[in-house]
Motif scaffolding. Structure first.
Motif, PDB file in Angstrom:
ATOM      1  N   UNK A  90       0.933  -1.062  -0.065  1.00 44.10           N
ATOM      2  CA  UNK A  90       0.100   0.327   0.530  1.00 44.10           C
ATOM      3  C   UNK A  90       0.857   1.477   0.359  1.00 44.10           C
ATOM      4  N   UNK A  91       2.187   0.829   0.990  1.00 43.38           N
ATOM      5  CA  UNK A  91       3.202   2.615   0.672  1.00 43.38           C
ATOM      6  C   UNK A  91       3.062   2.699  -0.693  1.00 43.38           C
ATOM      7  N   UNK A  92       3.809   2.320  -1.564  1.00 42.67           N
ATOM      8  CA  UNK A  92       4.130   2.196  -2.951  1.00 42.67           C
ATOM      9  C   UNK A  92       3.507   2.506  -3.768  1.00 42.67           C
ATOM     10  N   UNK A  93       2.089   2.173  -3.518  1.00 42.71           N
ATOM     11  CA  UNK A  93       0.587   2.722  -4.236  1.00 42.71           C
ATOM     12  C   UNK A  93       0.581   4.332  -3.947  1.00 42.71           C
ATOM     13  N   UNK A  94       0.741   4.144  -2.454  1.00 47.99           N
ATOM     14  CA  UNK A  94       0.230   5.289  -2.290  1.00 47.99           C
ATOM     15  C   UNK A  94       1.327   6.324  -2.404  1.00 47.99           C
ATOM     16  N   UNK A  95       2.473   6.310  -3.172  1.00 49.26           N
ATOM     17  CA  UNK A  95       3.348   6.555  -3.064  1.00 49.26           C
ATOM     18  C   UNK A  95       3.397   7.443  -4.928  1.00 49.26           C
ATOM     19  N   UNK A  96       2.781   6.219  -5.545  1.00 48.90           N
ATOM     20  CA  UNK A  96       2.403   6.732  -6.624  1.00 48.90           C
ATOM     21  C   UNK A  96       1.372   7.381  -6.979  1.00 48.90           C
ATOM     22  N   UNK A  97       0.530   7.213  -6.566  1.00 48.64           N
ATOM     23  CA  UNK A  97      -0.529   7.919  -6.422  1.00 48.64           C
ATOM     24  C   UNK A  97      -0.035   9.486  -6.492  1.00 48.64           C
ATOM     25  N   UNK A  98       0.496   9.711  -5.071  1.00 45.21           N
ATOM     26  CA  UNK A  98       1.363  10.968  -4.220  1.00 45.21           C
ATOM     27  C   UNK A  98       1.924  12.048  -5.736  1.00 45.21           C
ATOM     28  N   UNK A  99       2.978  10.914  -6.670  1.00 44.68           N
ATOM     29  CA  UNK A  99       3.788  11.391  -7.353  1.00 44.68           C
ATOM     30  C   UNK A  99       2.463  12.162  -8.263  1.00 44.68           C
TER      31      UNK A  99
END
Length: 872
Positions: free
Chosen positions: A119-128
């Motif tokens: 989830x943290x990786x997806x959070x970063x992807x979406x935040x970017x």
């Protein structure tokens, strides 16, 4: 599509990925269908594998970016089709870096993975994608095992090539050239991206390509290698200014010295020759190397065979890392000759260059020096494996004869001149001449340093050949160019005879006559006639010649291959008498003469070496061993009773040079100029020094601090357990030694206990007799106790438990029959103790004397021997 055709395609993939956070299995399935075969299985804590069920956008990109361009284009074409993207698979990837094929995932296996990692990786992807990255989001992803700053920025660049710049080995030199600082946290990275956008009109993907182009002309340095390996193996670097080490995902280590001009990497096995790596050096298990490996790369330190590869480009480094991760250390083949006698990788044994075995007398210190020497010089010798000391000692003696081991005992009058070098006076023809004589330490250093720099092959039938000593010029009179000319041109020259051609002289008399005809005086032709005749007529093709270097060294071995010829006057060399020679071995520097000769060399320019003078067995070894083995073999110097010498007086300024970091070839290597010979001198890194120290003679606390700092100390205390099973008339020798040592330690200290080796002779078949035990006690144990206690007989009496024995069983008893009051009167006699002690020789032959020595209280006199043994 033109240049940077990958950019719009990658942006389309990014757009599609945003809808698959809740359908990650579909992404995995698309990769599998597209032909991605590796890295699609997860693993539990038992090592069991199962299909991957989760994935993040960054890892999805990395899955196809790990391939070379051809395979990547093929896989990506299928992915695009499966995702419903109509664009063609790009054939141009300008500015986009590939990723390490062995470290693709941005998350660990399931049993090490936290529930919040994906989830943290997806959070970063979406935040970017929404331009709302915060420190917390970025740092959370950086904390995931397997994610490093370079890898993360590279994956952000894949997904958003217009928003992010990869911070990797290709872009860092460019950033430095533009006076930008390399970031390590999100805030610094965000600020850097803003500054670059302000300063440059080009997109980040264009700048990435420009950085790559400019970097192609950048020299491949240690710093470039470090940056690459930081990206390749994130969070594994351990370093000092002397060594930098990294670990693969499987824990294999590689390391190099960052201060050297070229990148020379230590690895644990040798790649197949088809990889084309340059092998700089190979180290046998016991061979000394960069000692900082011990702290930062234990699998590469002394005790393991290692190899040093010179890496000349980032492409080579990438290929090395790919090979290193794909191949296990145990799979390598074709070991070079220097490592045929290496210890295996699971035998991690650190062999210090300098060590001292210390302990009380009789604990086997000298005995163990032979074992340790063979462990260093011949670690797989059969006798070591079988723990056969007789075989070990036999091999030790062989190596001693070869010159691989030297032995010396220090004493109070031993000096620098004995150990290093000194001036020796000799009387010759009524006059005194002075020469510089090398000591034992300088000689073995010369042996360890000397390498055969030239070798034209090996020869056989040495026993049947005549051997001659020859001097090729006088090194003391500046004739070094004659020797060099001979080596370079493949011949031997004789100085006698000047420019006279002796081709027609078949006898000594004819040589003599020709010298006289040429104007030589009658009284000066005798030796020259003999030397010229020997050189021309006596020495035959196939004979061996050994070239001396003064009286104490030799520097070359050759085989005569042609008849005499007169060397025409076509050079500056004044010598004209010539024999063609094949130089079998040429040594730099010269080797000590006592390695090969049984007696000192004469100053005569040419004479035959008889069997009483030369060690033919050593000569055979020198002429049959290959240069590769010769160049790497270790040497051992054993210094017995090292603490009995005056260390400052014996070593002088050389004590510093013994340190591993100060030895020749080390990063902090030092040398000094010797006071007599004025030669530059350093201690080689393949010389091992093993000392022994008797703690009863001098305690460790009193030892010269210079020695304590430079040697590792190995304590050797009495081991009564080695005497288990030895009984003499029912007396347990193990219990006997233990009881005596316990009393010595209580009255004196542990440094003055008795060693077990005094009693080991009783272990031999039929030797466990009361007579032999009595001899050991009377001739060895009692004199030692007298020395320990400075003739304090009362304390010796206590140590032997004589004060609790009936008089006939006492080894030491009071002999005075007249009372002290009768001798001195009541006033004095009552104030002084009776010091009249004697030795009861009869007690040594009584078994009960020894039994009662073991007993610890008089009340136990009735205790049986069996109960005593069980109690102890």
């Amino acid at each position: 599509m033109g240049e940077y055709q990958w950019v719009p395609v990658f942006k389309e993939i990014t757009g599609k990925l945003r809808g698959y956070r809740e359908n990650q299995t579909q992404l995995v399935e698309w990769l599998r269908e597209a032909g991605v075969s590796a890295a699609l299985n997860d693993q539990n804590e038992k090592g069991e594998q199962f299909p991957l069920q989760v994935i993040d956008p960054f890892t999805f990109f990395a899955m196809f970016m790990k391939y070379g361009q051809g395979k990547r284009q093929q896989v990506l074409s299928k992915i695009l089709s499966l995702m419903g993207i109509l664009s063609d698979s790009p054939s141009d990837y300008s500015g986009v870096p590939s990723i390490n094929a062995q470290n693709v995932w941005l998350f660990p296996y399931s049993f090490k993975r936290k529930d919040s990692d994906i989830p943290a990786l997806w959070d970063l992807f979406e935040a970017a994608a929404e331009d709302r990255i915060t420190d917390a989001i970025f740092d959370r992803v950086l904390s995931i095992k397997g994610v490093g700053f370079a890898k993360l920025t590279q994956c952000l660049f894949y997904c958003f090539p217009e928003q992010f710049l990869p911070i990797n080995a290709q872009t860092k030199p460019w950033l430095s050239a533009q006076d930008y600082s390399n970031p390590s946290v999100w805030e610094d990275y965000r600020r850097l991206l803003g500054n670059i956008k302000t300063d440059h009109e080009e997109h980040f993907y264009v700048l990435s390509y420009q950085a790559w182009v400019e970097n192609q002309g950048t020299p491949f340095t240690s710093q470039v290698a470090i940056e690459y390996l930081d990206e390749r193996f994130p969070n594994t670097r351990r370093s000092t200014k002397h060594i930098v080490a990294f670990s693969t995902t499987d824990g294999r280590e590689l390391a190099f010295d960052p201060k050297t001009k070229s990148v020379n990497i230590f690895v644990d096995s040798l790649p197949d020759p088809e990889y084309g790596f340059f092998l700089k050096q190979s180290y046998a298990a016991g061979k000394s190397r960069n000692h900082h490996l011990k702290q930062h790369a234990k699998s590469l330190m002394v005790g393991n065979p290692v190899y040093v590869l010179t890496i000349r480009s980032q492409e080579e480094l990438d290929a090395l890392c790919n090979w290193y991760e794909l191949n296990k250390a145990t799979e390598q083949l074709d070991l070079p000759p220097a490592d045929l006698n290496c210890q295996t990788n699971d035998m991690i044994i650190t062999t210090p260059l300098n060590q001292i075995l210390f302990g009380p007398p009789g604990t086997g210190k000298t005995h163990h020096t032979a074992i340790k020497a063979i462990e260093i010089l011949d670690p797989h010798h059969e006798a070591l494996v079988n723990e056969d000391y007789a075989g070990i000692r036999s091999r030790y003696d062989e190596l001693l004869n070869e010159g691989r081991i030297s032995f010396v005992t220090f004493h109070q009058s031993f000096s620098y001149e004995d150990f290093i070098e000194g001036i020796k006076a000799e009387t010759k023809d009524g006059s005194v001449e002075y020469s510089i004589e090398d000591g034992i330490f300088k000689r073995i250093c010369a042996l360890a340093t000397s390498k055969a720099t030239t070798s034209d092959g090996d020869i056989d039938n040495i026993d049947s050949r005549r051997i001659w000593k020859i001097s090729l010029g006088n090194t003391l009179e500046g004739d070094e160019n004659i020797y060099e000319d001979c080596i370079e041109n493949g011949y031997s020259l004789l100085g006698w005879g000047d420019d006279i051609d002796f081709s027609d002289c078949a006898t000594r008399d004819r040589v003599r006559q020709k010298l006289l005809e040429s104007g030589w005086n009658e009284d000066e032709v005798n030796f020259p006639s003999s030397a010229i005749n020997t050189f021309k007529n006596v020495i035959q093709s196939g004979d061996l010649i050994i070239v001396s270097d003064g009286n104490q060294k030799f520097r070359a071995i050759g085989e005569i291959t042609g008849d005499y010829r007169f060397l025409e006057d076509d050079s500056e060399i004044p010598y004209r008498q010539c024999r063609d020679t094949q130089w079998l071995r040429v040594y730099t520097p010269s080797r000590p003469s006592d390695e090969l000769f049984k007696k000192a060399l004469s100053q005569m320019s040419l004479y035959e070496l008889k069997s009483s003078t030369i060690k033919r067995d050593v000569l055979k070894q020198l002429l049959t061993k290959t240069i590769e083995i010769e160049a790497s073999k270790p040497y051992v110097l054993v210094i017995d009773e090292i603490n009995r010498g005056n260390i400052s007086r014996v070593f002088g300024e050389l004590i510093t040079l013994l340190e591993p970091t100060k030895r020749a070839g080390a990063e902090e290597a030092l040398s000094t100029t010797l006071p007599y010979s004025k030669e530059a001198f350093s201690v080689p890194d393949n010389l091992y020094v093993i000392g022994t120290m008797n703690t009863a003679d001098r305690s460790l606390a009193q030892l010269d601090i210079a020695l304590r700092r430079r040697f590792e100390f190995v304590e050797m205390m009495p081991e009564p357990s080695l005497l288990g099973g030895i009984e003499v008339e029912g007396i347990s020798i193990k219990l006997l030694l233990s009881a005596i040592n316990e009393r010595i330690e209580a009255l004196l200290d542990r440094d003055h206990t008795l060693g077990h080796s005094y009693f080991l002779p009783l272990k031999e078949s039929g030797a466990n007799t009361l007579e032999n035990l009595a001899r050991i006690f009377e001739k060895q144990i009692l004199p030692l106790l007298q020395e320990y206690f400075f003739e304090d007989w009362e304390r010796i009496h206590w140590v032997l438990n004589d004060h609790q024995k009936p008089e006939q069983y006492q080894f030491i008893w009071q002999q005075g029959h007249t009372k002290m009051t009768e001798l001195f009167g009541d006033k004095v006699g009552k104030q002084i103790s009776d010091r009249r002690w004697g030795i009861n020789l009869k007690a040594f032959s009584l078994a009960e004397s020894y039994r009662q020595t073991i007993r610890k209280r008089a009340t136990k006199d009735l205790t049986t021997e069996k109960e005593e043994k069980e109690h102890n």
